[in-house]
Design a protein around this motif. Structure first.
Motif, PDB file in Angstrom:
ATOM      1  N   VAL A 190      -6.666   1.215  -2.382  1.00 57.89           N
ATOM      2  CA  VAL A 190      -8.065   1.083  -1.962  1.00 57.89           C
ATOM      3  C   VAL A 190      -8.240  -0.070  -0.977  1.00 57.89           C
ATOM      4  O   VAL A 190      -8.888   0.064   0.066  1.00 57.89           O
ATOM      5  N   LEU A 191      -7.654  -1.204  -1.301  1.00 58.40           N
ATOM      6  CA  LEU A 191      -7.916  -2.436  -0.547  1.00 58.40           C
ATOM      7  C   LEU A 191      -6.956  -2.660   0.610  1.00 58.40           C
ATOM      8  O   LEU A 191      -7.153  -3.583   1.409  1.00 58.40           O
ATOM      9  N   ASP A 192      -5.923  -1.838   0.717  1.00 54.28           N
ATOM     10  CA  ASP A 192      -4.901  -2.049   1.745  1.00 54.28           C
ATOM     11  C   ASP A 192      -5.455  -2.142   3.179  1.00 54.28           C
ATOM     12  O   ASP A 192      -5.019  -3.006   3.945  1.00 54.28           O
ATOM     13  N   PRO A 193      -6.414  -1.305   3.580  1.00 58.10           N
ATOM     14  CA  PRO A 193      -6.910  -1.404   4.960  1.00 58.10           C
ATOM     15  C   PRO A 193      -7.545  -2.756   5.285  1.00 58.10           C
ATOM     16  O   PRO A 193      -7.385  -3.267   6.404  1.00 58.10           O
ATOM     17  N   ALA A 194      -8.260  -3.345   4.327  1.00 55.81           N
ATOM     18  CA  ALA A 194      -8.871  -4.658   4.552  1.00 55.81           C
ATOM     19  C   ALA A 194      -7.833  -5.766   4.431  1.00 55.81           C
ATOM     20  O   ALA A 194      -7.829  -6.728   5.210  1.00 55.81           O
ATOM     21  N   TRP A 195      -6.946  -5.630   3.453  1.00 52.14           N
ATOM     22  CA  TRP A 195      -5.885  -6.629   3.239  1.00 52.14           C
ATOM     23  C   TRP A 195      -5.048  -6.797   4.499  1.00 52.14           C
ATOM     24  O   TRP A 195      -4.706  -7.907   4.892  1.00 52.14           O
ATOM     25  N   TYR A 196      -4.724  -5.673   5.125  1.00 53.58           N
ATOM     26  CA  TYR A 196      -3.902  -5.672   6.337  1.00 53.58           C
ATOM     27  C   TYR A 196      -4.527  -6.538   7.429  1.00 53.58           C
ATOM     28  O   TYR A 196      -3.830  -7.279   8.127  1.00 53.58           O
ATOM     29  N   LEU A 197      -5.843  -6.467   7.551  1.00 51.30           N
ATOM     30  CA  LEU A 197      -6.533  -7.241   8.588  1.00 51.30           C
ATOM     31  C   LEU A 197      -6.641  -8.716   8.230  1.00 51.30           C
ATOM     32  O   LEU A 197      -6.381  -9.587   9.061  1.00 51.30           O
ATOM     33  N   PHE A 198      -7.002  -9.002   7.004  1.00 50.93           N
ATOM     34  CA  PHE A 198      -7.263 -10.391   6.615  1.00 50.93           C
ATOM     35  C   PHE A 198      -5.987 -11.215   6.431  1.00 50.93           C
ATOM     36  O   PHE A 198      -6.022 -12.440   6.545  1.00 50.93           O
ATOM     37  N   PHE A 199      -4.861 -10.525   6.161  1.00 48.81           N
ATOM     38  CA  PHE A 199      -3.624 -11.251   5.886  1.00 48.81           C
ATOM     39  C   PHE A 199      -2.538 -10.930   6.914  1.00 48.81           C
ATOM     40  O   PHE A 199      -1.374 -10.751   6.575  1.00 48.81           O
ATOM     41  N   ASP A 200      -2.948 -10.877   8.160  1.00 48.40           N
ATOM     42  CA  ASP A 200      -2.034 -10.849   9.303  1.00 48.40           C
ATOM     43  C   ASP A 200      -0.999  -9.727   9.222  1.00 48.40           C
ATOM     44  O   ASP A 200       0.202  -9.940   9.384  1.00 48.40           O
ATOM     45  N   GLY A 201      -1.489  -8.512   8.973  1.00 56.18           N
ATOM     46  CA  GLY A 201      -0.607  -7.350   8.990  1.00 56.18           C
ATOM     47  C   GLY A 201       0.137  -7.070   7.709  1.00 56.18           C
ATOM     48  O   GLY A 201       1.044  -6.219   7.672  1.00 56.18           O
ATOM     49  N   CYS A 202      -0.244  -7.735   6.626  1.00 50.93           N
ATOM     50  CA  CYS A 202       0.417  -7.540   5.337  1.00 50.93           C
ATOM     51  C   CYS A 202      -0.005  -6.208   4.710  1.00 50.93           C
ATOM     52  O   CYS A 202      -1.177  -5.847   4.724  1.00 50.93           O
ATOM     53  N   ASN A 203       0.967  -5.483   4.166  1.00 50.44           N
ATOM     54  CA  ASN A 203       0.707  -4.216   3.478  1.00 50.44           C
ATOM     55  C   ASN A 203       0.931  -4.380   1.977  1.00 50.44           C
ATOM     56  O   ASN A 203       1.943  -4.946   1.554  1.00 50.44           O
ATOM     57  N   LEU A 204       0.028  -3.823   1.193  1.00 49.59           N
ATOM     58  CA  LEU A 204       0.119  -3.939  -0.267  1.00 49.59           C
ATOM     59  C   LEU A 204       0.993  -2.867  -0.907  1.00 49.59           C
ATOM     60  O   LEU A 204       1.452  -3.038  -2.038  1.00 49.59           O
ATOM     61  N   THR A 205       1.222  -1.756  -0.220  1.00 47.11           N
ATOM     62  CA  THR A 205       1.794  -0.581  -0.887  1.00 47.11           C
ATOM     63  C   THR A 205       3.215  -0.249  -0.430  1.00 47.11           C
ATOM     64  O   THR A 205       3.685   0.866  -0.615  1.00 47.11           O
ATOM     65  N   ARG A 206       3.921  -1.204   0.135  1.00 46.54           N
ATOM     66  CA  ARG A 206       5.279  -0.923   0.604  1.00 46.54           C
ATOM     67  C   ARG A 206       6.288  -0.972  -0.544  1.00 46.54           C
ATOM     68  O   ARG A 206       6.291  -1.901  -1.344  1.00 46.54           O
ATOM     69  N   GLU A 207       7.158   0.007  -0.567  1.00 49.82           N
ATOM     70  CA  GLU A 207       8.235   0.068  -1.550  1.00 49.82           C
ATOM     71  C   GLU A 207       9.511  -0.482  -0.889  1.00 49.82           C
ATOM     72  O   GLU A 207      10.473   0.236  -0.632  1.00 49.82           O
ATOM     73  N   SER A 208       9.492  -1.770  -0.647  1.00 48.10           N
ATOM     74  CA  SER A 208      10.511  -2.408   0.188  1.00 48.10           C
ATOM     75  C   SER A 208      11.914  -2.330  -0.399  1.00 48.10           C
ATOM     76  O   SER A 208      12.905  -2.421   0.331  1.00 48.10           O
ATOM     77  N   TRP A 209      12.032  -2.179  -1.713  1.00 41.27           N
ATOM     78  CA  TRP A 209      13.359  -2.083  -2.326  1.00 41.27           C
ATOM     79  C   TRP A 209      14.130  -0.871  -1.799  1.00 41.27           C
ATOM     80  O   TRP A 209      15.358  -0.911  -1.678  1.00 41.27           O
ATOM     81  N   LYS A 210      13.409   0.185  -1.428  1.00 44.72           N
ATOM     82  CA  LYS A 210      14.071   1.382  -0.912  1.00 44.72           C
ATOM     83  C   LYS A 210      14.732   1.100   0.432  1.00 44.72           C
ATOM     84  O   LYS A 210      15.853   1.559   0.699  1.00 44.72           O
ATOM     85  N   ALA A 211      14.036   0.322   1.285  1.00 43.05           N
ATOM     86  CA  ALA A 211      14.603  -0.033   2.590  1.00 43.05           C
ATOM     87  C   ALA A 211      15.847  -0.896   2.432  1.00 43.05           C
ATOM     88  O   ALA A 211      16.841  -0.715   3.146  1.00 43.05           O
ATOM     89  N   VAL A 212      15.811  -1.837   1.483  1.00 44.78           N
ATOM     90  CA  VAL A 212      16.973  -2.711   1.249  1.00 44.78           C
ATOM     91  C   VAL A 212      18.153  -1.894   0.721  1.00 44.78           C
ATOM     92  O   VAL A 212      19.297  -2.054   1.167  1.00 44.78           O
ATOM     93  N   GLU A 213      17.881  -0.994  -0.196  1.00 39.87           N
ATOM     94  CA  GLU A 213      18.952  -0.217  -0.836  1.00 39.87           C
ATOM     95  C   GLU A 213      19.639   0.739   0.132  1.00 39.87           C
ATOM     96  O   GLU A 213      20.824   1.054  -0.035  1.00 39.87           O
TER      97      GLU A 213
END
Length: 244
Positions: A190-213
């Motif tokens: 829900v909040l990801d679109p606003a979070w992205y703007l207020f926190f300099d491009g930060c995304n709340l819903t990334r599953e970053s462990w998949k990219a590392v693996e």
């Protein structure tokens, strides 16, 4: 539930639409580059206080990756204000990369407070293109709270592998998406679109462990945890290291 999520996201997008317009015009990104370092200074103090034990655990074996020179050459990508410096071992040779040139004065302050390190240079660049850093020149690369905001996770991890020497290690500590069945994940969406703007491009819903693996490391040691942070939305974390 899906309809509720869609409606709430739409409301959020409407509320922050003026900021998206400013972002499209390039004004908001300019404001963020100027102001975000001051937020980072305050946030980093709080984050380090609450995550100190995990950071000490994470970096406890850095010395194992000292290269043939006898000193640890370390590259920190998305260095911020230098809040990881105090966790690095004495004599560590640190190179910093960050796309925001306004962070340099804060880095200088952190360098002065961490005389146990040998600071090499500050490179203004995005993690996806670190051509100023030579192939295989680093014993260790560090990213903390960076993969959430990069444009292309796969590309930055390719760059990490490129600059690491064979047998070098990539250290990471990142907030990630919550489990999909939880309310936390619902509110992250829900909040990801606003979070992205207020926190300099930060995304709340990334599953970053998949990219590392799937980045092609020879060995990955990765753990999930619920970080002891004030903000519920960013409590889901991963941390660990991966060997080239």
């Amino acid at each position: 539930m899906a309809l509720t999520l869609l409606i709430l996201r739409l409301i959020i997008c409407i509320l922050v639409s003026p900021l998206y317009l400013l972002s499209f015009l390039g004004v908001w990104s300019w404001i963020c580059k100027k102001c975000f370092p001051y937020f980072l200074v305050r946030f980093s103090v709080m984050y380090n206080k609450q995550m100190a034990s995990k950071k000490r655990e994470l970096f406890s074996n850095l010395q194992e990756f000292v290269g043939p020179s006898g000193k640890l050459s370390l590259l920190e990508v998305g260095c911020g204000t230098g809040t990881n410096f105090k966790f690095y071992p004495p004599g560590c040779m640190v190179t910093c990369v960050d796309p925001n040139p306004n962070l340099e004065k804060f880095l200088i302050k952190s360098i002065a407070e961490n005389r146990h390190l040998q600071f090499e240079r500050f490179v203004v660049a995005v993690g996806e293109n670190m051509h100023q850093v030579a192939d295989g020149s680093m014993d260790a690369v560090v990213c903390t709270l960076v993969l959430c905001s990069v444009e292309n996770q796969e590309q930055i991890l390719r760059e990490v592998c490129r600059v690491l020497r064979p047998g070098g290690a990539f250290y990471f500590m990142e907030h990630v998406a919550a489990e999909r069945s939880t309310w936390n994940y619902f509110w992250q969406q829900v909040l990801d679109p606003a979070w992205y703007l207020f926190f300099d491009g930060c995304n709340l819903t990334r599953e970053s462990w998949k990219a590392v693996e799937r980045a092609g490391f020879s060995r990955v040691k990765l753990q999930h945890l619920q970080a002891p942070l004030t903000w519920e939305l960013v409590r889901p974390h991963i941390y660990g290291y991966a060997v080239k």
